[in-house]
Design an enzyme around this catalytic site. Sequence first.
Site, PDB file in Angstrom:
ATOM      1  N   LYS A  89       0.824  -1.212   0.000  1.00 29.73           N
ATOM      2  CA  LYS A  89       0.000   0.000   0.000  1.00 29.73           C
ATOM      3  C   LYS A  89       0.858   1.261   0.000  1.00 29.73           C
ATOM      4  O   LYS A  89       0.437   2.288  -0.511  1.00 29.73           O
ATOM      5  CB  LYS A  89      -0.985  -0.016   1.169  1.00 29.73           C
ATOM      6  CG  LYS A  89      -2.072  -1.059   0.964  1.00 29.73           C
ATOM      7  CD  LYS A  89      -3.362  -0.759   1.694  1.00 29.73           C
ATOM      8  CE  LYS A  89      -4.424  -1.767   1.264  1.00 29.73           C
ATOM      9  NZ  LYS A  89      -5.678  -1.656   1.965  1.00 29.73           N
ATOM     10  N   LYS A 120      -3.483  -9.987  -6.650  1.00 33.93           N
ATOM     11  CA  LYS A 120      -4.824 -10.288  -6.143  1.00 33.93           C
ATOM     12  C   LYS A 120      -5.838  -9.245  -6.654  1.00 33.93           C
ATOM     13  O   LYS A 120      -5.465  -8.104  -6.942  1.00 33.93           O
ATOM     14  CB  LYS A 120      -4.835 -10.369  -4.610  1.00 33.93           C
ATOM     15  CG  LYS A 120      -4.885  -9.048  -3.896  1.00 33.93           C
ATOM     16  CD  LYS A 120      -5.426  -9.189  -2.467  1.00 33.93           C
ATOM     17  CE  LYS A 120      -5.636  -7.790  -1.915  1.00 33.93           C
ATOM     18  NZ  LYS A 120      -6.482  -7.657  -0.788  1.00 33.93           N
ATOM     19  N   LYS A 174     -10.263  -4.063  -4.480  1.00 30.40           N
ATOM     20  CA  LYS A 174     -11.345  -3.125  -4.797  1.00 30.40           C
ATOM     21  C   LYS A 174     -10.824  -1.753  -5.199  1.00 30.40           C
ATOM     22  O   LYS A 174     -11.501  -1.014  -5.873  1.00 30.40           O
ATOM     23  CB  LYS A 174     -12.372  -3.057  -3.656  1.00 30.40           C
ATOM     24  CG  LYS A 174     -11.913  -2.501  -2.345  1.00 30.40           C
ATOM     25  CD  LYS A 174     -13.108  -2.348  -1.410  1.00 30.40           C
ATOM     26  CE  LYS A 174     -13.154  -3.414  -0.333  1.00 30.40           C
ATOM     27  NZ  LYS A 174     -12.021  -3.422   0.612  1.00 30.40           N
TER      28      LYS A 174
HETATM   29  N1  AQP Z   1      -8.697 -11.060  -3.998  1.00 37.90           N
HETATM   30  C1  AQP Z   1      -9.156 -11.565  -2.864  1.00 37.90           C
HETATM   31  N2  AQP Z   1      -9.366 -12.890  -2.739  1.00 37.90           N
HETATM   32  C2  AQP Z   1      -9.858 -13.424  -1.589  1.00 37.90           C
HETATM   33  N3  AQP Z   1     -10.160 -12.688  -0.502  1.00 37.90           N
HETATM   34  C3  AQP Z   1      -9.971 -11.351  -0.587  1.00 37.90           C
HETATM   35  N4  AQP Z   1     -10.173 -10.352   0.281  1.00 37.90           N
HETATM   36  C4  AQP Z   1      -9.808  -9.175  -0.279  1.00 37.90           C
HETATM   37  N5  AQP Z   1      -9.381  -9.381  -1.529  1.00 37.90           N
HETATM   38  C5  AQP Z   1      -9.459 -10.731  -1.754  1.00 37.90           C
HETATM   39  C6  AQP Z   1     -10.704 -10.534   1.623  1.00 37.90           C
HETATM   40  O1  AQP Z   1     -11.817  -9.662   1.763  1.00 37.90           O
HETATM   41  C7  AQP Z   1     -11.907  -9.251   3.132  1.00 37.90           C
HETATM   42  C8  AQP Z   1     -12.098  -7.777   3.221  1.00 37.90           C
HETATM   43  O2  AQP Z   1     -10.961  -7.126   2.704  1.00 37.90           O
HETATM   44  P1  AQP Z   1     -10.686  -5.628   3.149  1.00 37.90           P
HETATM   45  O3  AQP Z   1     -11.793  -4.778   2.710  1.00 37.90           O
HETATM   46  O4  AQP Z   1     -10.420  -5.596   4.602  1.00 37.90           O
HETATM   47  O5  AQP Z   1      -9.372  -5.160   2.480  1.00 37.90           O
HETATM   48  P2  AQP Z   1      -8.313  -5.791   1.564  1.00 37.90           P
HETATM   49  O6  AQP Z   1      -7.923  -7.158   1.999  1.00 37.90           O
HETATM   50  O7  AQP Z   1      -7.216  -4.798   1.432  1.00 37.90           O
HETATM   51  O8  AQP Z   1      -9.185  -5.917   0.246  1.00 37.90           O
HETATM   52  P3  AQP Z   1      -9.086  -5.127  -1.067  1.00 37.90           P
HETATM   53  O9  AQP Z   1     -10.269  -5.491  -1.886  1.00 37.90           O
HETATM   54  O10 AQP Z   1      -7.748  -5.354  -1.698  1.00 37.90           O
HETATM   55  O11 AQP Z   1      -9.237  -3.622  -0.616  1.00 37.90           O
HETATM   56  P4  AQP Z   1      -8.317  -2.376  -0.926  1.00 37.90           P
HETATM   57  O12 AQP Z   1      -8.173  -2.324  -2.421  1.00 37.90           O
HETATM   58  O13 AQP Z   1      -9.053  -1.198  -0.378  1.00 37.90           O
HETATM   59  O14 AQP Z   1      -7.009  -2.638  -0.242  1.00 37.90           O
HETATM   60  C9  AQP Z   1     -10.623  -9.732   3.825  1.00 37.90           C
HETATM   61  O15 AQP Z   1     -10.907 -10.900   4.569  1.00 37.90           O
HETATM   62  C10 AQP Z   1      -9.715 -10.065   2.679  1.00 37.90           C
HETATM   63  O16 AQP Z   1      -8.798 -11.089   2.999  1.00 37.90           O
END
Ligand code: AQP
Length: 335
Positions: free
Chosen positions: A115, A197, A200
Amino acid sequence: MFKDKKVVFSGVQPSGVLTLGNYLGAIKNFSAFSDEYKCYYCVVDEHAITVRQNPAELRRRTYETLALYIACGLDPQKNTLFVQSHVSAHAELGWILDCYTMFGELSRMTQFKDKSQKNADNINAGLFTYPTLMVADILLYQTELVPIGSDQKQHLELTRDVATRFNAIYGDTFVIPDPYIPQTTARIMSLAEPSKKMSKSDENENAVIRILDPKDVIIRKFKRAVTDSGCEVRRADDKEGVSNLMTIYSAFTGKTDEEIEREFAGKGYGDFKLAVGEACADALAPVQAEFARLAADKAYLEDVMLAGAEDAARSAARTMSKVRRKIGFTEIRRK
Ligand code: AQP
């Protein structure tokens, strides 16, 4: 009523419209715990501000994420659904646990490294200490099980280390939680760069399937998904794109790899991608319909937020009182 139940906690950041990764890796699995466990599912808005957010959008997405929880099958009567910033104990315990977390431990967190690369102009202290806030989120509720995608595994290990350290100094205070990581859908990959991965906050919309994408958009994105120069639908280390699509197709149809390989033998990627798109869009359609109904009822969502925050705060207060006493904070009682 929940006294004998073990506790599940998990959270999702309202940092964008949720993706298929968030759905298959986390939320879809949450409701399976509702009968057996006391479940806390949190919209972690305090985590979201480690990256700069537009205030109006953050507010809207917080409602949206709560509505998606319910639309994905989480009954607010059976689960405590709440917003992190409505329970001040999260920030309070987060600070306390910062003082029991080592700089070196936080420096090793791969999400911090990722990040800070993505947000090079805003490497704030919150981005660095965010894992300790997650530690606090989990430990506040004496959590036994945390359903997460594999990207959060390292943070869960940190949670266990910090809890063990705290318990060793002050005696049993926190339950040591275990992760629950789904076997096949723990890491859904980007459709554009299948070695990364699905996230969002990805700027490339074609890389990400959003839970709320309409059917034609879902099908178009899958049609454009990066595969490889071959034409064989088969899981292999050098076929990351196809393997990812097989994981998604299997999650929605329940088919095994062998069944999928047989179904598309001699058919090529075009037919396969269309089938994945249709399976995904059809499975998400009821979630989308329920979301539309809920999102229009802000008063109902606010009732859920309030009841959830009150319930979570009661439980968090019990842990906080224990923690405050153990570390030597004074208490004032009203006379
Ligand atoms: N690609 C993924 N595959 C499986 N699980 C995923 N999670 C996120 N991306 C994947 C799981 O979703 C839950 C919530 O995630 P989060 O909102 O806490 O943040 P994150 O892990 O940082 O997810 P993002 O989508 O990548 O958000 P941004 O882009 O804002 O950083 C968690 O249980 C995560 O493991």
